[in-house]
Structure formats: structure tokens, C-alpha cells
Motif scaffolding. Structure first.
Motif, PDB file in Angstrom:
ATOM      1  N   VAL A  38     -24.571   0.505 -10.756  1.00  0.00           N
ATOM      2  CA  VAL A  38     -24.582   1.955 -10.621  1.00  0.00           C
ATOM      3  C   VAL A  38     -25.383   2.555 -11.771  1.00  0.00           C
ATOM      4  O   VAL A  38     -25.549   1.941 -12.822  1.00  0.00           O
ATOM      5  N   ALA A  39     -25.909   3.766 -11.562  1.00  0.00           N
ATOM      6  CA  ALA A  39     -26.584   4.484 -12.642  1.00  0.00           C
ATOM      7  C   ALA A  39     -25.543   4.981 -13.639  1.00  0.00           C
ATOM      8  O   ALA A  39     -24.346   5.033 -13.342  1.00  0.00           O
ATOM      9  N   ALA A  40     -25.988   5.362 -14.828  1.00  0.00           N
ATOM     10  CA  ALA A  40     -25.065   5.793 -15.874  1.00  0.00           C
ATOM     11  C   ALA A  40     -24.241   7.006 -15.441  1.00  0.00           C
ATOM     12  O   ALA A  40     -23.037   7.078 -15.710  1.00  0.00           O
ATOM     13  N   ASN A  41     -24.876   7.956 -14.757  1.00  0.00           N
ATOM     14  CA  ASN A  41     -24.112   9.130 -14.304  1.00  0.00           C
ATOM     15  C   ASN A  41     -23.096   8.761 -13.225  1.00  0.00           C
ATOM     16  O   ASN A  41     -22.023   9.365 -13.130  1.00  0.00           O
ATOM     17  N   GLN A  42     -23.412   7.734 -12.437  1.00  0.00           N
ATOM     18  CA  GLN A  42     -22.455   7.258 -11.443  1.00  0.00           C
ATOM     19  C   GLN A  42     -21.315   6.498 -12.112  1.00  0.00           C
ATOM     20  O   GLN A  42     -20.158   6.594 -11.684  1.00  0.00           O
ATOM     21  N   GLY A  43     -21.635   5.736 -13.162  1.00  0.00           N
ATOM     22  CA  GLY A  43     -20.591   5.062 -13.922  1.00  0.00           C
ATOM     23  C   GLY A  43     -19.624   6.060 -14.540  1.00  0.00           C
ATOM     24  O   GLY A  43     -18.402   5.870 -14.511  1.00  0.00           O
ATOM     25  N   GLN A  44     -20.185   7.135 -15.079  1.00  0.00           N
ATOM     26  CA  GLN A  44     -19.336   8.185 -15.645  1.00  0.00           C
ATOM     27  C   GLN A  44     -18.486   8.842 -14.563  1.00  0.00           C
ATOM     28  O   GLN A  44     -17.311   9.198 -14.797  1.00  0.00           O
ATOM     29  N   LEU A  45     -19.039   8.992 -13.367  1.00  0.00           N
ATOM     30  CA  LEU A  45     -18.273   9.555 -12.260  1.00  0.00           C
ATOM     31  C   LEU A  45     -17.084   8.656 -11.920  1.00  0.00           C
ATOM     32  O   LEU A  45     -15.962   9.142 -11.698  1.00  0.00           O
ATOM     33  N   LEU A  46     -17.308   7.343 -11.873  1.00  0.00           N
ATOM     34  CA  LEU A  46     -16.206   6.418 -11.616  1.00  0.00           C
ATOM     35  C   LEU A  46     -15.132   6.542 -12.694  1.00  0.00           C
ATOM     36  O   LEU A  46     -13.934   6.539 -12.399  1.00  0.00           O
ATOM     37  N   ALA A  47     -15.573   6.643 -13.947  1.00  0.00           N
ATOM     38  CA  ALA A  47     -14.622   6.795 -15.052  1.00  0.00           C
ATOM     39  C   ALA A  47     -13.819   8.089 -14.899  1.00  0.00           C
ATOM     40  O   ALA A  47     -12.600   8.111 -15.149  1.00  0.00           O
ATOM     41  N   LEU A  48     -14.480   9.153 -14.478  1.00  0.00           N
ATOM     42  CA  LEU A  48     -13.772  10.417 -14.260  1.00  0.00           C
ATOM     43  C   LEU A  48     -12.772  10.306 -13.114  1.00  0.00           C
ATOM     44  O   LEU A  48     -11.672  10.863 -13.186  1.00  0.00           O
ATOM     45  N   TYR A  98     -20.866  -4.015 -15.064  1.00  0.00           N
ATOM     46  CA  TYR A  98     -21.242  -2.716 -15.629  1.00  0.00           C
ATOM     47  C   TYR A  98     -20.273  -1.626 -15.165  1.00  0.00           C
ATOM     48  O   TYR A  98     -19.711  -0.884 -15.980  1.00  0.00           O
ATOM     49  N   SER A  99     -20.042  -1.533 -13.852  1.00  0.00           N
ATOM     50  CA  SER A  99     -19.106  -0.525 -13.348  1.00  0.00           C
ATOM     51  C   SER A  99     -17.674  -0.865 -13.757  1.00  0.00           C
ATOM     52  O   SER A  99     -16.857   0.041 -13.994  1.00  0.00           O
ATOM     53  N   SER A 100     -17.364  -2.154 -13.862  1.00  0.00           N
ATOM     54  CA  SER A 100     -16.020  -2.572 -14.301  1.00  0.00           C
ATOM     55  C   SER A 100     -15.717  -1.993 -15.676  1.00  0.00           C
ATOM     56  O   SER A 100     -14.614  -1.489 -15.932  1.00  0.00           O
ATOM     57  N   ILE A 101     -16.687  -2.078 -16.556  1.00  0.00           N
ATOM     58  CA  ILE A 101     -16.504  -1.605 -17.931  1.00  0.00           C
ATOM     59  C   ILE A 101     -16.327  -0.094 -17.965  1.00  0.00           C
ATOM     60  O   ILE A 101     -15.460   0.428 -18.677  1.00  0.00           O
ATOM     61  N   TRP A 102     -17.130   0.624 -17.190  1.00  0.00           N
ATOM     62  CA  TRP A 102     -16.972   2.079 -17.122  1.00  0.00           C
ATOM     63  C   TRP A 102     -15.543   2.447 -16.720  1.00  0.00           C
ATOM     64  O   TRP A 102     -14.902   3.313 -17.339  1.00  0.00           O
ATOM     65  N   LEU A 106       1.907  -5.172  -7.168  1.00  0.00           N
ATOM     66  CA  LEU A 106       2.047  -3.715  -7.099  1.00  0.00           C
ATOM     67  C   LEU A 106       0.778  -3.094  -6.516  1.00  0.00           C
ATOM     68  O   LEU A 106      -0.322  -3.639  -6.682  1.00  0.00           O
ATOM     69  N   PRO A 107       0.897  -1.964  -5.842  1.00  0.00           N
ATOM     70  CA  PRO A 107      -0.300  -1.331  -5.278  1.00  0.00           C
ATOM     71  C   PRO A 107      -1.232  -0.821  -6.373  1.00  0.00           C
ATOM     72  O   PRO A 107      -0.818  -0.595  -7.504  1.00  0.00           O
ATOM     73  N   PHE A 108      -2.487  -0.644  -5.986  1.00  0.00           N
ATOM     74  CA  PHE A 108      -3.494  -0.118  -6.905  1.00  0.00           C
ATOM     75  C   PHE A 108      -3.589   1.397  -6.748  1.00  0.00           C
ATOM     76  O   PHE A 108      -3.348   1.946  -5.677  1.00  0.00           O
ATOM     77  N   ASP A 109      -3.976   2.043  -7.832  1.00  0.00           N
ATOM     78  CA  ASP A 109      -4.140   3.498  -7.832  1.00  0.00           C
ATOM     79  C   ASP A 109      -5.542   3.906  -7.397  1.00  0.00           C
ATOM     80  O   ASP A 109      -5.736   4.997  -6.869  1.00  0.00           O
ATOM     81  N   LEU A 110      -6.513   3.038  -7.652  1.00  0.00           N
ATOM     82  CA  LEU A 110      -7.912   3.299  -7.287  1.00  0.00           C
ATOM     83  C   LEU A 110      -8.538   1.973  -6.891  1.00  0.00           C
ATOM     84  O   LEU A 110      -8.336   0.961  -7.566  1.00  0.00           O
ATOM     85  N   ILE A 111      -9.295   1.994  -5.799  1.00  0.00           N
ATOM     86  CA  ILE A 111      -9.975   0.793  -5.303  1.00  0.00           C
ATOM     87  C   ILE A 111     -11.439   1.135  -5.072  1.00  0.00           C
ATOM     88  O   ILE A 111     -11.754   2.095  -4.357  1.00  0.00           O
ATOM     89  N   PHE A 112     -12.318   0.353  -5.685  1.00  0.00           N
ATOM     90  CA  PHE A 112     -13.767   0.574  -5.585  1.00  0.00           C
ATOM     91  C   PHE A 112     -14.366  -0.582  -4.796  1.00  0.00           C
ATOM     92  O   PHE A 112     -14.319  -1.735  -5.236  1.00  0.00           O
ATOM     93  N   ILE A 113     -14.928  -0.288  -3.627  1.00  0.00           N
ATOM     94  CA  ILE A 113     -15.514  -1.295  -2.742  1.00  0.00           C
ATOM     95  C   ILE A 113     -17.031  -1.259  -2.896  1.00  0.00           C
ATOM     96  O   ILE A 113     -17.689  -0.297  -2.504  1.00  0.00           O
TER      97      ILE A 113
END
Length: 219
Positions: free
Chosen positions: A40-50, A69-73, A128-135
Motif C-alpha cells: 500500500v502507499a504511505a497514505n493508505q498505510g496511514q488510513l489502515l492505522a486510522l 509493510y501494511s502489517s507494521i502500519w 476470539l473474534p477479530f476486531d478488524l480484518i484486512f483482506i
């Protein structure tokens, strides 16, 4: 248009996203190792973090690690006791991802499971269930990933699907591209499921023309 899209993205990133030596090194490591430039681009990584912060997530599932990269964000946005599980099928990608996770100092917060994501999802067990899932893995299997995401969800879980526009090919029902057909079925399944409230947005920028789905589990 691509040049202008990239210029706008780069302007936004330069003004809104702080420079980060670790994330820069992660991208350099991925490139040096010959990983596909699908991060993902940096702004997209920040969006995931948000999204992690807005949902107050403590447990995140990522389907498709690449170089982490996205995992770390996302992991950085978790509370101190938060956990992220990420699934990666390719051994080379998984090896680079582990190095990057260690570089970021997130060994205790990120668990990387290597192997076919569908197999790994089946073996996660009664957790336990997850709160957020990124596919964000191979698109032909998106329908299967959605089924497992719902299995591991609770009311309020946010499910994000990346790369769903495919340069506009998503509207081509006659496409012989299995990735396009996987995304189309994925979107149809989301729209047909009464447990989900969803939307999708197109994006343009340094990653070209694409987009993502957002689906909240109702119950």
C-alpha cells in the motif's frame, strides 16, 4: 493522468505523513528482495492505522502479508497488548516479512503464519473474534476469505477488502481474469449478506486506479 495522480499523492504524503526511517527501510528491503511492488502507499498505510484506532481494535487479522509493510502500519496503531495475525503463502515473502517485523521491533505484537491462507484460516481454531480484518491476498480466493472473515468476526468487526477496482475491470462481467471474477463475486457476496453494511470507494494515486471495500458486521 497517472503522473498527476502520483503528484497529488506525493503532495499529500509529504504534508501529512511523517517521514519514517523504518518504513522506508522496509520498502527498500522488499524491493531489494524482488518482491512485487504491491505494498500500500504511505497514505493508505496511514488510513489502515486510522481504521485500527477508530475501531479501537485489539485483535487484527491480515490475509496477505507480502513484506509486512501494511502489517507494521496496523500493528503500530494497536494498544500495547494488541495482537495482529498475518497470513502469507509465499516462503520468500514470509522470510522478508519476518526480517521487517523484527526491524520494526514488533516481534511480540505480530504473528506471521506461513502457508496457504485458506488452510491457515481453517487451522486457526476456536479463537476470539477479530476486531478488524484486512483482506489483501490472491483475488480469486476472495470469496473464501470473506467466508472465513465472517466466521472470525463479531458485531462491529470491520472487514476491509483491497484492490477491488482492478483498473475499472471490475465492471466487466465477461472478463477471463480470475482476479476480476474473484473480486466481483466477493462484492456480490458482501452486498447479498444481511450481516454486513458496506460501501466501496475508488482510489487514484501512486498505486494507479483501484479501490477498496469497507464492510461492518451488524450481527
Amino acid at each position: 493522468m497517472q503522473q498527476q495522480w502520483s503528484a497529488v499523492d506525493n503532495f499529500m504524503i509529504s504534508r501529512l505523513i511523517p517521514q519514517d526511517d523504518v518504513l522506508r527501510q522496509v520498502l527498500e528491503n522488499n524491493k531489494r528482495a524482488g518482491l512485487p511492488e504491491h505494498d500500500v502507499a504511505a497514505n493508505q498505510g496511514q488510513l489502515l492505522a486510522l481504521f485500527v484506532r477508530m475501531t479501537q481494535a485489539r485483535r487484527v487479522l491480515e490475509i496477505g502479508t507480502l513484506g509486512a509493510y501494511s502489517s507494521i502500519w496496523m500493528a503500530r496503531a494497536l494498544p500495547p497488548d494488541g495482537q495482529l495475525i498475518t497470513l502469507e503463502a509465499d516462503p520468500t515473502h514470509a522470510n522478508i516479512a519476518r526480517q521487517n517485523i523484527h526491524l520494526a521491533g514488533l516481534d511480540t505484537r505480530i504473528t506471521l503464519i506461513e502457508g496457504s491462507a485458506l488452510t491457515s484460516l481453517e487451522k486457526l481454531g476456536d479463537i476470539l473474534p477479530f476486531d478488524l480484518i484486512f483482506i489483501d491476498a490472491d483475488k480469486p480466493n476472495n470469496p473464501g476469505y470473506l467466508e472465513w472473515a465472517l466466521y472470525y468476526s463479531r458485531p462491529g468487526t470491520l472487514i476491509i477488502g483491497d484492490n477491488v477496482v482492478r483498473d475499472g475491470e471490475v465492471i466487466n462481467g465477461q472478463s477471463d481474469d480470475a482476479r476480476v471474477q474473484g473480486v466481483r463475486r466477493f462484492i456480490e457476496m458482501i452486498g447479498d449478506n444481511p450481516r454486513l453494511t458496506a460501501t466501496a470507494l475508488q482510489t487514484v494515486g501512486v498505486k494507479g486506479w483501484d479501490g477498496f471495500t469497507l464492510a461492518m458486521v451488524n450481527g
